[in-house]
Design a protein around this motif. Structure first.
Motif, PDB file in Angstrom:
ATOM      1  N   VAL A   4      -8.986   8.331   2.454  1.00 46.97           N
ATOM      2  CA  VAL A   4      -7.572   7.912   3.764  1.00 46.97           C
ATOM      3  C   VAL A   4      -5.962   7.453   2.855  1.00 46.97           C
ATOM      4  N   ILE A   5      -5.174   7.809   3.648  1.00 49.62           N
ATOM      5  CA  ILE A   5      -4.190   8.164   3.205  1.00 49.62           C
ATOM      6  C   ILE A   5      -2.869   7.688   4.466  1.00 49.62           C
ATOM      7  N   GLY A   6      -2.869   6.309   3.296  1.00 46.66           N
ATOM      8  CA  GLY A   6      -1.864   5.053   4.280  1.00 46.66           C
ATOM      9  C   GLY A   6      -0.032   5.886   3.549  1.00 46.66           C
ATOM     10  N   ILE A   7       0.758   5.755   4.913  1.00 47.30           N
ATOM     11  CA  ILE A   7       1.974   5.725   4.807  1.00 47.30           C
ATOM     12  C   ILE A   7       3.424   4.396   5.677  1.00 47.30           C
ATOM     13  N   GLY A   8       3.345   4.288   4.611  1.00 43.45           N
ATOM     14  CA  GLY A   8       4.695   3.159   4.698  1.00 43.45           C
ATOM     15  C   GLY A   8       5.746   2.365   3.557  1.00 43.45           C
ATOM     16  N   GLU A   9       6.262   1.268   3.876  1.00 42.85           N
ATOM     17  CA  GLU A   9       6.926   0.496   2.751  1.00 42.85           C
ATOM     18  C   GLU A   9       6.826  -0.077   1.852  1.00 42.85           C
ATOM     19  N   THR A  10       6.477  -0.368   0.975  1.00 45.99           N
ATOM     20  CA  THR A  10       5.896  -1.595  -0.156  1.00 45.99           C
ATOM     21  C   THR A  10       7.520  -2.600  -1.061  1.00 45.99           C
ATOM     22  N   ASN A  32      -1.105  -2.876   1.661  1.00 45.70           N
ATOM     23  CA  ASN A  32      -1.840  -3.846   2.024  1.00 45.70           C
ATOM     24  C   ASN A  32      -3.545  -3.774   1.958  1.00 45.70           C
ATOM     25  N   ALA A  33      -3.611  -2.846   3.201  1.00 50.28           N
ATOM     26  CA  ALA A  33      -4.869  -2.300   3.657  1.00 50.28           C
ATOM     27  C   ALA A  33      -4.771  -1.367   2.528  1.00 50.28           C
ATOM     28  N   ILE A  34      -4.725  -0.658   2.288  1.00 47.55           N
ATOM     29  CA  ILE A  34      -4.328   0.735   0.808  1.00 47.55           C
ATOM     30  C   ILE A  34      -5.653  -0.030  -0.049  1.00 47.55           C
ATOM     31  N   ILE A  35      -4.525  -1.167  -0.669  1.00 51.21           N
ATOM     32  CA  ILE A  35      -5.530  -2.041  -1.958  1.00 51.21           C
ATOM     33  C   ILE A  35      -6.424  -2.436  -1.600  1.00 51.21           C
ATOM     34  N   SER A  36      -6.967  -2.783  -0.647  1.00 50.65           N
ATOM     35  CA  SER A  36      -8.202  -3.265  -0.118  1.00 50.65           C
ATOM     36  C   SER A  36      -9.749  -2.367  -0.377  1.00 50.65           C
ATOM     37  N   LEU A  37      -9.217  -1.159   0.219  1.00 56.52           N
ATOM     38  CA  LEU A  37      -9.546   0.239   0.890  1.00 56.52           C
ATOM     39  C   LEU A  37     -10.169   0.487  -1.020  1.00 56.52           C
ATOM     40  N   ALA A  38      -8.972   0.562  -1.582  1.00 57.10           N
ATOM     41  CA  ALA A  38      -9.281   1.200  -2.689  1.00 57.10           C
ATOM     42  C   ALA A  38     -10.136   0.250  -4.017  1.00 57.10           C
ATOM     43  N   ARG A  39     -10.059  -1.048  -3.966  1.00 58.32           N
ATOM     44  CA  ARG A  39     -11.114  -1.990  -4.161  1.00 58.32           C
ATOM     45  C   ARG A  39     -12.304  -2.099  -3.547  1.00 58.32           C
ATOM     46  N   SER A  40     -12.641  -1.503  -2.200  1.00 58.58           N
ATOM     47  CA  SER A  40     -13.840  -1.143  -1.649  1.00 58.58           C
ATOM     48  C   SER A  40     -14.513   0.290  -2.168  1.00 58.58           C
ATOM     49  N   GLY A  41     -13.920   1.230  -3.322  1.00 63.43           N
ATOM     50  CA  GLY A  41     -14.499   2.158  -3.514  1.00 63.43           C
ATOM     51  C   GLY A  41     -13.907   3.655  -2.727  1.00 63.43           C
ATOM     52  N   ASN A  43     -11.358   6.559  -1.552  1.00 64.96           N
ATOM     53  CA  ASN A  43     -10.691   7.057  -2.450  1.00 64.96           C
ATOM     54  C   ASN A  43      -8.952   7.035  -1.830  1.00 64.96           C
ATOM     55  N   THR A  44      -8.068   6.592  -1.753  1.00 68.49           N
ATOM     56  CA  THR A  44      -6.916   5.677  -1.121  1.00 68.49           C
ATOM     57  C   THR A  44      -5.935   6.782  -1.340  1.00 68.49           C
ATOM     58  N   THR A  45      -4.437   7.523  -1.155  1.00 68.36           N
ATOM     59  CA  THR A  45      -3.612   8.160  -1.509  1.00 68.36           C
ATOM     60  C   THR A  45      -2.497   6.699  -0.250  1.00 68.36           C
ATOM     61  N   PHE A  46      -1.143   6.979  -1.053  1.00 63.78           N
ATOM     62  CA  PHE A  46      -0.075   5.835  -0.771  1.00 63.78           C
ATOM     63  C   PHE A  46       1.006   7.184  -0.971  1.00 63.78           C
ATOM     64  N   ILE A  47       1.933   7.020   0.647  1.00 60.39           N
ATOM     65  CA  ILE A  47       2.773   7.675   0.913  1.00 60.39           C
ATOM     66  C   ILE A  47       4.099   6.402   1.125  1.00 60.39           C
ATOM     67  N   SER A  48       4.994   6.568   0.014  1.00 57.55           N
ATOM     68  CA  SER A  48       6.040   5.110   0.321  1.00 57.55           C
ATOM     69  C   SER A  48       7.177   5.908  -0.718  1.00 57.55           C
ATOM     70  N   GLU A  49       8.355   4.708  -0.694  1.00 55.75           N
ATOM     71  CA  GLU A  49       9.352   4.875  -1.380  1.00 55.75           C
ATOM     72  C   GLU A  49       9.726   3.259  -1.730  1.00 55.75           C
ATOM     73  N   THR A  50       9.789   2.982  -2.821  1.00 58.14           N
ATOM     74  CA  THR A  50      10.115   1.619  -3.746  1.00 58.14           C
ATOM     75  C   THR A  50      11.636   1.979  -4.088  1.00 58.14           C
ATOM     76  N   GLY A  51      11.898   0.461  -5.052  1.00 65.11           N
ATOM     77  CA  GLY A  51      13.030   0.732  -5.865  1.00 65.11           C
ATOM     78  C   GLY A  51      12.876   1.332  -7.458  1.00 65.11           C
ATOM     79  N   ASN A  52      14.060   2.109  -7.744  1.00 64.43           N
ATOM     80  CA  ASN A  52      14.124   1.479  -9.365  1.00 64.43           C
ATOM     81  C   ASN A  52      14.884   0.528  -9.607  1.00 64.43           C
ATOM     82  N   ASP A  53      13.601  -0.195 -10.032  1.00 58.87           N
ATOM     83  CA  ASP A  53      14.124  -1.792 -10.580  1.00 58.87           C
ATOM     84  C   ASP A  53      12.570  -1.839 -11.178  1.00 58.87           C
ATOM     85  N   ARG A  54      12.315  -3.290 -11.698  1.00 51.28           N
ATOM     86  CA  ARG A  54      11.014  -4.022 -11.976  1.00 51.28           C
ATOM     87  C   ARG A  54      10.095  -4.367 -11.238  1.00 51.28           C
TER      88      ARG A  54
END
Length: 312
Positions: A4-10, A32-41, A43-54
């Motif tokens: 499952v490949i998700g594409i969205g924001e973080t 959120n959906a991708i995390i739950s799928l990964a926890r259910s075994g 195979n997941t990939t996520f396409i996104s962007e995130t900030g350069n911060d903590r």
């Protein structure tokens, strides 16, 4: 294994109860959906962007800890990770305020490998945002050409009500890309001033996509599909702690159900049986109910382990 490949924001979800912050978690609808799928075994990939911060570091670390590939998450030097504030009312339903400090949206990634019968999850404003639309549309077209199943969660918030005219061409494209469209009555009230599922399906959805699921909070889930198929699924009562991830985890559960029941691209093209729909909608309800039992945006690791065992 199918993936499952998700594409969205973080985002960083900060949840308030009675005016006080009670939780701060990495989030985002597809995330959120991708995390739950990964926890259910799954195979997941996520396409996104995130900030350069903590916070961005925390998001990527959280993905890796939960077994989600972060190879396609871009980090831009001059950006900060968005925040989403969720305020829970007396019934633990959430009202949102979003803060975004990116100087400019951008999305740079190489396409992950997509194979026939893989599932792509996309949605929310990210999927219609004109600024990143070329990249998003390019990936959706690529995935469609490679035989993936495309699941579109409309998830259109009132905060973007003034953008409707601007994003309508992208919304229509998404409906045409999609093999399954899922939305809530609130989404369609914002977009069309039309919360009634039958009217929405007949006038806005069915021309583009025949498989349509509308969730209505505590009211029965409405399903419409090709050949005039129509069914309602009652929603069971549960002690709700938070509804923040309810819809996202319904998506996760339905996709999990498709994988567990070996629903393929050919099945989607030929049309699902009532038994197949019953099974995958039930899985969606199970994931959503589980998520609502706690303050977190995803199913618990323990519930995920039980779901993983059923895939073997």
């Amino acid at each position: 294994m199918r993936k499952v490949i998700g594409i969205g924001e973080t985002v960083l979800d900060i949840i308030f109860k009675q005016g006080k912050p009670v939780s701060a978690l990495p989030g985002g609808s597809t995330f959120n959906a991708i995390i739950s799928l990964a926890r259910s075994g799954v195979n997941t990939t996520f396409i996104s962007e995130t900030g350069n911060d903590r916070v961005g570091d925390q998001v990527i670390s959280f993905m890796k800890k939960n077994g989600v590939s972060s190879d396609n998450v871009s980090v831009f030097p001059d950006s900060r990770t968005p925040l989403a504030l969720a305020f829970l009312d007396e019934n633990n339903n959430a009202d949102y305020i979003f803060y975004k400090d990116h100087p400019h949206d951008q999305l740079e990634f190489s396409f992950p490998e997509v194979n026939r019968d893989d599932i792509v999850l996309f949605g929310s404003f990210f999927a219609v945002n004109p600024v990143v639309r070329p990249q998003v549309a390019g990936f959706l077209e690529y995935a469609k050409e490679h035989g993936a199943i495309l699941y579109y969660d409309v998830n259109y918030r009132p905060s973007h009500r003034t953008d409707i005219m601007k994003i309508t061409p992208n919304l229509l494209d998404n409906l045409e890309f999609a093999d399954i469209v899922r939305g809530s009555h609130e989404d369609f009230d914002v977009l069309y001033k039309m919360p009634d599922p039958d009217k929405v399906y007949t006038s806005e959805i069915s021309f583009y996509c025949k498989k349509f699921i509308c969730t209505l909070g505590a009211q029965p889930i409405q399903l419409r599909a090709e050949g005039g198929f129509k069914k309602s699924y009652p929603v069971s009562d549960t002690d709700t702690v938070s509804t923040v991830g309810a819809g996202d985890n319904f998506n996760a559960g339905l996709i999990y159900g498709m994988i567990r029941n070996h629903i393929t691209r050919d099945d989607i093209d030929h049309g699902l049986t009532e038994e197949q729909w019953d099974s995958i909608v039930t899985a969606g309800q199970q994931f959503s109910t589980e998520c609502c039992k706690d303050i977190y945006n995803y199913i618990s690791p323990e519930f995920g382990a039980n779901m993983e065992a059923l895939l073997k």
